[in-house]
Design a protein around this motif. Structure first.
Motif, short mmCIF file in Angstrom:
data_model
loop_
_atom_site.label_atom_id
_atom_site.label_comp_id
_atom_site.label_asym_id
_atom_site.label_seq_id
_atom_site.Cartn_x
_atom_site.Cartn_y
_atom_site.Cartn_z
N GLN A 118 32.44 30.48 -13.70
CA GLN A 118 33.21 30.51 -12.46
C GLN A 118 34.69 30.26 -12.70
OE1 GLN A 118 31.04 27.59 -10.22
NE2 GLN A 118 29.57 29.07 -9.42
N VAL A 119 35.00 29.30 -13.54
CA VAL A 119 36.40 29.01 -13.86
C VAL A 119 37.03 30.20 -14.57
CG1 VAL A 119 37.91 27.55 -15.28
CG2 VAL A 119 36.12 26.50 -13.87
N PHE A 120 36.32 30.76 -15.55
CA PHE A 120 36.82 31.94 -16.27
C PHE A 120 37.11 33.07 -15.28
CE2 PHE A 120 36.54 35.95 -18.42
CZ PHE A 120 37.12 35.74 -19.66
N ALA A 121 36.16 33.35 -14.40
CA ALA A 121 36.32 34.44 -13.44
C ALA A 121 37.51 34.21 -12.52
CB ALA A 121 35.04 34.62 -12.63
N VAL A 142 42.93 40.43 -14.39
CA VAL A 142 42.19 40.93 -15.55
C VAL A 142 40.72 41.08 -15.18
CG1 VAL A 142 41.45 40.39 -17.91
CG2 VAL A 142 43.81 39.93 -17.19
N ASP A 143 40.15 42.24 -15.50
CA ASP A 143 38.75 42.53 -15.21
C ASP A 143 37.93 42.41 -16.49
OD1 ASP A 143 36.34 43.42 -14.12
OD2 ASP A 143 36.89 45.54 -14.32
N LEU A 144 37.62 41.17 -16.88
CA LEU A 144 36.82 40.90 -18.07
C LEU A 144 35.84 39.78 -17.77
CD1 LEU A 144 39.28 40.72 -21.12
CD2 LEU A 144 37.72 42.58 -20.54
N ALA A 151 42.30 27.74 -19.15
CA ALA A 151 41.09 27.51 -18.34
C ALA A 151 40.19 26.45 -18.97
CB ALA A 151 40.31 28.81 -18.17
N GLN A 152 40.30 26.25 -20.27
CA GLN A 152 39.44 25.27 -20.94
C GLN A 152 39.67 23.87 -20.38
OE1 GLN A 152 37.09 26.83 -22.93
NE2 GLN A 152 38.31 28.50 -22.08
N ASP A 209 34.03 24.55 -36.36
CA ASP A 209 34.44 25.13 -35.10
C ASP A 209 33.67 26.40 -34.80
OD1 ASP A 209 36.36 23.20 -34.62
OD2 ASP A 209 37.94 24.32 -35.64
N ASP A 210 33.39 26.61 -33.52
CA ASP A 210 32.73 27.82 -33.06
C ASP A 210 33.76 28.66 -32.34
OD1 ASP A 210 30.16 28.60 -30.59
OD2 ASP A 210 31.13 29.84 -32.09
N ALA A 211 34.24 29.70 -32.98
CA ALA A 211 35.31 30.53 -32.42
C ALA A 211 34.84 31.41 -31.28
CB ALA A 211 35.93 31.39 -33.52
N SER A 212 33.57 31.44 -31.00
CA SER A 212 33.10 32.37 -29.95
C SER A 212 33.08 31.74 -28.57
CB SER A 212 31.70 32.87 -30.28
OG SER A 212 30.76 31.83 -30.14
N GLY A 213 33.32 30.50 -28.44
CA GLY A 213 33.24 29.85 -27.13
C GLY A 213 34.39 30.23 -26.26
N ALA A 214 34.18 31.23 -25.41
CA ALA A 214 35.27 31.76 -24.66
C ALA A 214 35.14 31.64 -23.19
CB ALA A 214 35.44 33.22 -25.01
N GLY A 215 34.76 30.64 -22.71
CA GLY A 215 34.80 30.71 -21.30
C GLY A 215 33.96 29.79 -20.63
#
Length: 152
Positions: free
Chosen positions: A24-27, A35-37, A117-118, A146-152
Protein backbone atom coordinates in the motif's frame (compact mmCIF):
# COMPACT_ATOMS: atom_id res chain seq x y z
CA UNK A 1 -12.04 -26.68 19.19
CA UNK A 2 -9.00 -24.45 19.37
CA UNK A 3 -7.60 -22.50 22.22
CA UNK A 4 -7.04 -18.88 22.93
CA UNK A 5 -4.42 -18.31 20.25
CA UNK A 6 -4.02 -14.62 19.44
CA UNK A 7 -3.64 -14.37 15.66
CA UNK A 8 -1.70 -11.16 16.17
CA UNK A 9 1.07 -13.26 17.71
CA UNK A 10 1.35 -15.58 14.71
CA UNK A 11 4.31 -14.79 12.48
CA UNK A 12 2.48 -15.61 9.26
CA UNK A 13 -0.36 -13.22 10.04
CA UNK A 14 1.93 -10.37 11.09
CA UNK A 15 4.15 -10.88 8.03
CA UNK A 16 1.10 -10.84 5.74
CA UNK A 17 -0.16 -7.63 7.36
CA UNK A 18 3.27 -5.98 7.04
CA UNK A 19 3.42 -7.06 3.39
CA UNK A 20 0.00 -5.52 2.76
CA UNK A 21 1.15 -2.30 4.40
CA UNK A 22 4.35 -2.32 2.35
CA UNK A 23 2.47 -2.76 -0.93
CA UNK A 24 0.00 0.00 0.00
CA UNK A 25 2.79 2.43 0.85
CA UNK A 26 4.65 1.56 -2.36
CA UNK A 27 1.49 2.07 -4.43
CA UNK A 28 0.73 5.42 -2.81
CA UNK A 29 4.27 6.68 -3.43
CA UNK A 30 4.22 5.39 -7.00
CA UNK A 31 0.87 7.08 -7.67
CA UNK A 32 2.12 10.36 -6.20
CA UNK A 33 5.18 10.16 -8.46
CA UNK A 34 3.04 9.35 -11.50
CA UNK A 35 4.67 5.94 -11.90
CA UNK A 36 2.72 2.83 -12.94
CA UNK A 37 4.79 0.03 -11.37
CA UNK A 38 4.21 -2.72 -8.85
CA UNK A 39 6.85 -3.64 -6.26
CA UNK A 40 7.72 -6.77 -8.27
CA UNK A 41 8.06 -4.77 -11.50
CA UNK A 42 10.33 -2.30 -9.72
CA UNK A 43 12.44 -5.15 -8.31
CA UNK A 44 12.76 -6.71 -11.78
CA UNK A 45 13.84 -3.39 -13.33
CA UNK A 46 16.34 -2.84 -10.56
CA UNK A 47 17.75 -6.36 -10.99
CA UNK A 48 18.26 -5.74 -14.71
CA UNK A 49 19.91 -2.39 -13.94
CA UNK A 50 22.29 -4.11 -11.52
CA UNK A 51 23.17 -6.92 -13.96
CA UNK A 52 22.30 -6.06 -17.59
CA UNK A 53 21.78 -8.99 -19.90
CA UNK A 54 20.12 -11.38 -17.45
CA UNK A 55 17.63 -13.91 -18.73
CA UNK A 56 14.17 -14.32 -17.21
CA UNK A 57 15.15 -17.18 -14.93
CA UNK A 58 18.08 -15.18 -13.55
CA UNK A 59 15.83 -12.19 -12.90
CA UNK A 60 13.37 -14.44 -11.06
CA UNK A 61 16.22 -15.83 -8.94
CA UNK A 62 17.65 -12.35 -8.26
CA UNK A 63 14.35 -11.06 -6.87
CA UNK A 64 13.17 -14.33 -5.29
CA UNK A 65 10.15 -14.50 -7.59
CA UNK A 66 8.37 -17.45 -9.16
CA UNK A 67 10.02 -18.51 -12.43
CA UNK A 68 6.68 -19.56 -13.89
CA UNK A 69 5.18 -16.08 -13.60
CA UNK A 70 8.18 -13.79 -14.16
CA UNK A 71 7.45 -13.91 -17.90
CA UNK A 72 4.24 -11.94 -17.40
CA UNK A 73 6.11 -9.32 -15.36
CA UNK A 74 8.71 -8.99 -18.12
CA UNK A 75 5.97 -8.86 -20.79
CA UNK A 76 4.26 -5.96 -19.00
CA UNK A 77 7.53 -4.07 -18.56
CA UNK A 78 8.37 -4.59 -22.22
CA UNK A 79 4.88 -3.37 -23.24
CA UNK A 80 5.52 -0.23 -21.17
CA UNK A 81 8.74 0.31 -23.12
CA UNK A 82 10.95 -0.14 -20.05
CA UNK A 83 12.72 -3.38 -21.02
CA UNK A 84 13.83 -4.99 -24.25
CA UNK A 85 14.57 -8.61 -25.10
CA UNK A 86 17.13 -9.87 -27.55
CA UNK A 87 18.56 -13.22 -28.50
CA UNK A 88 21.61 -14.13 -26.42
CA UNK A 89 24.91 -14.06 -28.24
CA UNK A 90 26.02 -17.20 -26.38
CA UNK A 91 22.78 -19.22 -26.38
CA UNK A 92 20.43 -18.70 -29.33
CA UNK A 93 17.55 -20.23 -27.33
CA UNK A 94 17.82 -17.66 -24.55
CA UNK A 95 16.58 -14.09 -24.50
CA UNK A 96 18.56 -11.53 -22.56
CA UNK A 97 16.82 -8.57 -21.04
CA UNK A 98 18.04 -5.01 -20.89
CA UNK A 99 16.68 -1.68 -19.73
CA UNK A 100 15.58 0.67 -22.46
CA UNK A 101 16.61 4.32 -22.15
CA UNK A 102 13.07 4.94 -20.86
CA UNK A 103 13.49 2.21 -18.25
CA UNK A 104 16.82 3.66 -17.13
CA UNK A 105 15.33 7.16 -16.84
CA UNK A 106 12.35 5.86 -14.87
CA UNK A 107 14.59 4.03 -12.41
CA UNK A 108 16.80 7.09 -11.97
CA UNK A 109 13.73 9.17 -11.13
CA UNK A 110 11.78 6.58 -9.11
CA UNK A 111 14.47 4.81 -7.06
CA UNK A 112 14.76 7.70 -4.56
CA UNK A 113 10.96 7.63 -4.16
CA UNK A 114 11.08 3.92 -3.30
CA UNK A 115 13.97 4.46 -0.92
CA UNK A 116 11.97 7.21 0.79
CA UNK A 117 8.96 4.93 1.12
CA UNK A 118 11.00 2.55 3.27
CA UNK A 119 10.86 5.04 6.13
CA UNK A 120 7.07 5.00 6.01
CA UNK A 121 6.86 1.20 5.80
CA UNK A 122 8.72 0.82 9.08
CA UNK A 123 7.67 4.23 10.38
CA UNK A 124 6.89 3.06 13.92
CA UNK A 125 10.48 1.88 14.39
CA UNK A 126 13.48 4.08 15.09
CA UNK A 127 16.69 3.65 13.10
CA UNK A 128 18.23 1.09 15.42
CA UNK A 129 15.01 -0.92 15.56
CA UNK A 130 14.75 -0.89 11.75
CA UNK A 131 18.26 -2.28 11.44
CA UNK A 132 17.51 -4.97 14.03
CA UNK A 133 14.20 -5.85 12.34
CA UNK A 134 15.82 -6.16 8.91
CA UNK A 135 18.68 -8.24 10.31
CA UNK A 136 16.23 -10.58 12.05
CA UNK A 137 13.98 -10.84 8.98
CA UNK A 138 16.98 -11.72 6.77
CA UNK A 139 18.09 -14.26 9.37
CA UNK A 140 14.59 -15.81 9.45
CA UNK A 141 14.87 -16.15 5.66
CA UNK A 142 18.25 -17.86 6.05
CA UNK A 143 20.12 -14.91 4.60
CA UNK A 144 23.18 -13.61 6.34
CA UNK A 145 23.80 -10.57 4.18
CA UNK A 146 21.79 -7.87 2.51
CA UNK A 147 18.82 -8.80 0.35
CA UNK A 148 18.83 -6.43 -2.61
CA UNK A 149 15.42 -7.56 -3.81
CA UNK A 150 13.35 -6.04 -1.04
CA UNK A 151 11.62 -3.34 -2.93
CA UNK A 152 8.58 -2.26 -1.44
Amino acid sequence: MGGDTDIGMMAGHVIRRLHQHSVQVFAAHARAAGVDLTPVQFAALDAVRAAPGLDQASIAAAIAYDRATIGGVIDRLQAKGLLSRRVSATDRRARVIQLTPEGEALLQRFRPVVEGAQDEILGALDGEERQAFLALARRALGQGGDDASGAG
